[in-house]
Write an enzyme that holds these catalytic residues in place. Sequence first.
Site, PDB file in Angstrom:
ATOM      1  N   GLU A  60       0.818  -1.225   0.000  1.00  0.00           N
ATOM      2  CA  GLU A  60       0.000   0.000   0.000  1.00  0.00           C
ATOM      3  C   GLU A  60       0.845   1.266   0.000  1.00  0.00           C
ATOM      4  OE1 GLU A  60      -0.707  -2.683   1.756  1.00  0.00           O
ATOM      5  OE2 GLU A  60      -2.762  -3.194   1.188  1.00  0.00           O
ATOM      6  N   HIS A 129      -9.174  -5.461  11.030  1.00  0.00           N
ATOM      7  CA  HIS A 129      -9.716  -5.284   9.683  1.00  0.00           C
ATOM      8  C   HIS A 129     -11.062  -4.577   9.683  1.00  0.00           C
ATOM      9  CE1 HIS A 129      -6.446  -7.873   8.771  1.00  0.00           C
ATOM     10  NE2 HIS A 129      -6.826  -8.157   7.536  1.00  0.00           N
TER      11      HIS A 129
END
Lengths: 327, 430
Positions: A60, A129
């Site tokens: 990322e 998450h």
Amino acid sequence: MPVIAYREALNQAMTEEMERDDRVFLMGEEVAEYDGAYKVSQGMLAKFGPRRVIDTPISESGFAGIGIGAAMVGLRPIVEFMTFSFSLVAIDQIVNNAANMRYMSGGQFTIPIVFRGSSGMAGALAATHSHRLEAWYAQIPGLTVVLPSTPADAKGLLKSAIRSDDPVVFIENEVLYADKGEVPEGEHLVPIGKADIKRAGSDVTLITYSRSLHATLAAAERLAADEGIEAEVVDLRTIRPLDLETILASVVKTHRAVIVEEDWPYCGIGAGVSDRIYRSVFDELDAPIARVAAKDAPIPYSRALESTMLPSADRVIAAVKEVLYRG
Amino acid sequence: MPIEVKMAKLSPTMESGQLVKWLVKVGDKVKEGDTLAEVQTDKAVMPMESFDDGVVAVLDVKEGDEIALGQRVLVLAKKGEDPKAVASSVGQGKAAPAKAAAAATSAAPPQAAPAHADSTLVAGNGHDSSAVAAVTASSAGGRVRSSPLARKIAGSEGIDLAQVAGSGPNGRVIRRDVEAYLAQAKASPKAAPAAAIAGAARQSKRIPHSRMRKTIADRMQKAKQAAPEIHVTVDIRMDKVVEIRETLNKRLAAEKIKLSLGDFVTKAVATALVKHPGVNASYEPDAIVEHGTVNVGIAVALEGGLIVPVLQNADRLGLREIRIGTEALAVAARSNKLTPAQMTGGTFTISNLGMYGVRQFDAILNLPEVGILAVGSVEKRPVVEGDKLVVGTIMTVTITADHRAVDGALAAEFLRSVKEFLEEPAAMLL
């Protein structure tokens, strides 16, 4: 008007904008060959080819940085995070580079980039998450933060975000992807920085955004049916910049406010919005502003426990009764 | 510049202290290290020392007052400063709000307020606490909890929010209260101005029962329901006690002990109880229990209630011990520091309202005790001696006795003993 899903609305927005402007491209994990982890980019590789729909490694920070570099030299990237929980490793790129480049370069560089992806408590994704990071990004001058709650807003806001010359953090919600609603075809733009009154009412202002809109609207309907309380539901849609005008007009009308959000309560959006309301229209308030937020704890893996963390219609109704001084 | 002495942290967890005793008075010279006062912290009674030299100009708090950390407790005039000038200069700033409060809360003549402030200034000891009390009282009455919207509507309609009963949390006045008030005012336009004038100063208050209030209510009601009472009253000449008290207090001055007339009453009652064990008793369904010890409960009035700490084995205590013991119990009671042992085991109770100028009253039994003595004030009254009218010092006491256990004759005999012991104190030595 066609009825399509939230994910299709996002797909339409990206497809239309890529057709309209060949500087726009999509980059992220699984966006191309796999048609998107949540099928948001379904068919886009076939349509635009691998130069404009690009699969990245699990990196990322790297591809967020590549996106920012591309934006600096004139392209208009859409960078997809599979979930914003994963944007944490790219936050230096987003905050230090994307948000500050225009300022630090004295206006020599603009960063027309969209960081988009899912977020939120989507069902047993557990603590790491299930993040809601909107308050983190909304604190940063230089970023625009958008959280659409309906398919129509998803399309209209994403098109506006792609056309923005400044970085937009566009936070979707995993649970909303399959939601269906009427979405105008073609050129449908929803302006950034404008809240939307999703339900008109005169007794109390319910301020919310993203997934929490649905629990809030459900609460409003039950309040009307069971208690005769007419709640006005304000969907913020953009949390930075905040549409204070719409919020204040509603609060001045109802004299009380409840802020509903999926994020944690401390230093959350509700805290910032309450502050603005208190300082702007203190004399109009007949009760302290109430807040319904996630419980102040890590998000549990257990679905049963997770559901207690979320704002529910019951919790919203309890808060409304509190600000209305009803038992 | 005068030195303002403020409440220091005397224990690590202290948040406030209670002034137990002043060891200095206005005009006293103090040196660094001198003990100024004794302060009850959350842990213990601690000495409060002076960090400076000077002359005491102002004492801001009274004995028994609760003092917040950092609150000014006294002001010292430094060398070369006139304590009186210091007192009026430091006092004036504090007295000003009292003036304003008096003017705001009552229709007092404008001159009266400053005069009052000045007289309290001169009084020195405790003057400032009275000023503070005035401010607090006015702010308690003047500060109305209300929502911002309620205030806005009240402002535009010219309503004094203090007149509006609040229905929100903690009595918060909210929009619907102001609107209800307005609707009512419109319905009875003539009554409104009168209500406004009468209601401006006061408002009705609802005070939820404290635990103490509930206990008092419960016990008083049970006593009245369970025990058929008899009241017997007697006048007692106190001339000799007054005289002896003066003599003894001179002797005790060095120890800083000052006997009260009440201490003599305690002594006489305890001695009389030994003589009349039927009064030093409890009534039980199947028996009367005459107690082997004489433990005298002494009613202490508190903010919002009262409590009866017990002076154990009072019959075996001299006047000096009675004074010290009673003082300790009163201090502990007022600072909420009574131990269970200090609150239980009573066999008889004394309730003294003499300090309020009360001539006579009837007390309610403190069950399961069978007697309680109500003590009036010691006052000069005309007395017939032989055929002559003379001025005597008289105290009227009334026993309330549980007639299930104590008949009228026994109550009267007990009172006769108390009377004998007080009129001829030497008899207590027998």
